[in-house]
Design a protein around this motif. Structure first.
Motif, PDB file in Angstrom:
ATOM      1  N   ARG A  69       5.356  -4.496   2.392  1.00 19.52           N
ATOM      2  CA  ARG A  69       6.154  -3.803   1.992  1.00 19.52           C
ATOM      3  C   ARG A  69       5.250  -2.718   1.946  1.00 19.52           C
ATOM      4  O   ARG A  69       5.677  -1.951   0.577  1.00 19.52           O
ATOM      5  CB  ARG A  69       6.181  -4.350   0.678  1.00 19.52           C
ATOM      6  N   ALA A  70       5.326  -1.500   2.801  1.00 22.93           N
ATOM      7  CA  ALA A  70       3.834  -0.734   2.675  1.00 22.93           C
ATOM      8  C   ALA A  70       4.942   0.509   2.656  1.00 22.93           C
ATOM      9  O   ALA A  70       6.394   0.437   3.293  1.00 22.93           O
ATOM     10  CB  ALA A  70       3.452  -0.823   3.882  1.00 22.93           C
ATOM     11  N   ASN A  71       4.369   2.045   2.086  1.00 19.52           N
ATOM     12  CA  ASN A  71       5.477   2.742   1.923  1.00 19.52           C
ATOM     13  C   ASN A  71       4.475   4.161   2.886  1.00 19.52           C
ATOM     14  O   ASN A  71       3.361   3.509   2.418  1.00 19.52           O
ATOM     15  CB  ASN A  71       5.431   3.802   0.302  1.00 19.52           C
ATOM     16  N   LEU A  72       5.056   3.808   3.754  1.00 14.74           N
ATOM     17  CA  LEU A  72       4.597   5.506   4.913  1.00 14.74           C
ATOM     18  C   LEU A  72       5.439   6.115   5.205  1.00 14.74           C
ATOM     19  O   LEU A  72       5.527   6.907   6.367  1.00 14.74           O
ATOM     20  CB  LEU A  72       4.623   4.339   6.461  1.00 14.74           C
ATOM     21  N   ASN A  73       6.349   6.547   4.030  1.00 14.62           N
ATOM     22  CA  ASN A  73       7.540   7.553   4.427  1.00 14.62           C
ATOM     23  C   ASN A  73       6.256   9.608   3.909  1.00 14.62           C
ATOM     24  O   ASN A  73       5.295   9.445   3.846  1.00 14.62           O
ATOM     25  CB  ASN A  73       8.283   7.879   2.484  1.00 14.62           C
ATOM     26  N   TRP A  74       7.649   9.171   4.986  1.00 11.71           N
ATOM     27  CA  TRP A  74       6.801  11.192   5.158  1.00 11.71           C
ATOM     28  C   TRP A  74       5.296  10.981   5.743  1.00 11.71           C
ATOM     29  O   TRP A  74       4.998  11.978   5.838  1.00 11.71           O
ATOM     30  CB  TRP A  74       7.088  12.327   3.887  1.00 11.71           C
ATOM     31  N   SER A  75       4.975  10.454   6.091  1.00  5.80           N
ATOM     32  CA  SER A  75       3.327   9.802   7.342  1.00  5.80           C
ATOM     33  C   SER A  75       3.622  10.618   8.609  1.00  5.80           C
ATOM     34  O   SER A  75       4.900  10.617   9.263  1.00  5.80           O
ATOM     35  CB  SER A  75       3.013   8.356   6.588  1.00  5.80           C
ATOM     36  N   LYS A  76       2.943  11.323   8.934  1.00  8.12           N
ATOM     37  CA  LYS A  76       2.188  11.466   9.706  1.00  8.12           C
ATOM     38  C   LYS A  76       1.722  10.365  10.906  1.00  8.12           C
ATOM     39  O   LYS A  76       0.377   9.643  10.374  1.00  8.12           O
ATOM     40  CB  LYS A  76       1.079  12.718  10.393  1.00  8.12           C
ATOM     41  N   LEU A  77       2.486   9.658  11.932  1.00  4.74           N
ATOM     42  CA  LEU A  77       1.896   8.404  12.204  1.00  4.74           C
ATOM     43  C   LEU A  77       1.929   8.833  14.016  1.00  4.74           C
ATOM     44  O   LEU A  77       1.627   7.599  14.344  1.00  4.74           O
ATOM     45  CB  LEU A  77       2.961   7.611  12.388  1.00  4.74           C
ATOM     46  N   TYR A  78       1.182   9.855  13.844  1.00  8.51           N
ATOM     47  CA  TYR A  78       1.440  10.359  16.138  1.00  8.51           C
ATOM     48  C   TYR A  78       0.440   9.157  15.995  1.00  8.51           C
ATOM     49  O   TYR A  78      -1.063   9.454  15.709  1.00  8.51           O
ATOM     50  CB  TYR A  78       1.022  11.647  16.191  1.00  8.51           C
ATOM     51  N   ASP A  79       1.072   9.232  18.220  1.00  7.35           N
ATOM     52  CA  ASP A  79      -0.055   7.728  18.550  1.00  7.35           C
ATOM     53  C   ASP A  79      -0.509   7.154  17.040  1.00  7.35           C
ATOM     54  O   ASP A  79      -1.862   6.528  17.655  1.00  7.35           O
ATOM     55  CB  ASP A  79      -1.551   8.707  19.267  1.00  7.35           C
ATOM     56  N   ILE A 119       0.670  -1.326   0.371  1.00  7.87           N
ATOM     57  CA  ILE A 119       0.376   0.038  -0.059  1.00  7.87           C
ATOM     58  C   ILE A 119       0.956   1.195   0.029  1.00  7.87           C
ATOM     59  O   ILE A 119       1.750   1.355   0.366  1.00  7.87           O
ATOM     60  CB  ILE A 119      -0.905  -0.040   1.124  1.00  7.87           C
ATOM     61  N   LYS A 120       0.529   1.984  -0.236  1.00 15.26           N
ATOM     62  CA  LYS A 120       1.258   3.218  -0.757  1.00 15.26           C
ATOM     63  C   LYS A 120       0.745   5.074   0.363  1.00 15.26           C
ATOM     64  O   LYS A 120      -0.753   4.925   0.222  1.00 15.26           O
ATOM     65  CB  LYS A 120       1.480   4.008  -1.858  1.00 15.26           C
ATOM     66  N   LEU A 121       0.993   4.469   1.513  1.00 14.15           N
ATOM     67  CA  LEU A 121       0.503   5.823   2.540  1.00 14.15           C
ATOM     68  C   LEU A 121       1.622   7.238   2.596  1.00 14.15           C
ATOM     69  O   LEU A 121       1.372   7.364   3.684  1.00 14.15           O
ATOM     70  CB  LEU A 121       0.023   4.806   3.351  1.00 14.15           C
ATOM     71  N   ASN A 122       2.682   7.287   1.301  1.00 11.94           N
ATOM     72  CA  ASN A 122       3.130   8.375   1.911  1.00 11.94           C
ATOM     73  C   ASN A 122       2.431   9.511   1.911  1.00 11.94           C
ATOM     74  O   ASN A 122       1.482  10.303   1.226  1.00 11.94           O
ATOM     75  CB  ASN A 122       3.937   7.838  -0.007  1.00 11.94           C
TER      76      ASN A 122
END
Length: 110
Positions: free
Chosen positions: A58-68, A39-42
């Motif tokens: 293989r998920a893409n979480l680059n530059w994501s806001k994953l606070y809490d 999945i693309k969640l950039n």
């Protein structure tokens, strides 16, 4: 669904393999037990996301806001988090097999 506003959406047990949610607003979503291979969640906002037992290989979480966000018991094999905000993120019993390449370059974690 790139750039969509999906705040509070319930994707529990959804099959989102290969989906493109780059730049989407997904504040407080429920992705528990979801299948999200590649999945693309950039640049997505996943503040307070429930990703318990999610399959994020293989998920893409680059530059994501994953606070809490909660990644408890999730499978993050080969996932990338380059530049992501990982403040208060929970990785309890998260599956990271020996072959895992989990990238946290420039990630913010406290």
């Amino acid at each position: 669904m790139s750039g969509s506003d999906l705040n509070g959406v319930n994707f529990s047990e959804a099959k989102l393999n290969g989906a493109n949610l780059e730049g989407a607003n997904l504040i407080t979503p429920n992705f528990s037990n979801a299948l999200m291979r590649s999945i693309k969640l950039n640049s997505a906002d996943l503040t307070k996301a429930n990703l318990t037992q999610a399959y994020l290989v293989r998920a893409n979480l680059n530059w994501s806001k994953l606070y809490d966000a909660n990644f408890s018991e999730a499978n993050l094999d080969e996932a990338t988090f380059i530049g992501a905000n990982l403040e208060k993120v929970k990785f309890v019993n998260t599956t990271l097999p020996e072959s895992t390449r989990l990238y946290f370059s420039f990630a913010t974690a406290r």
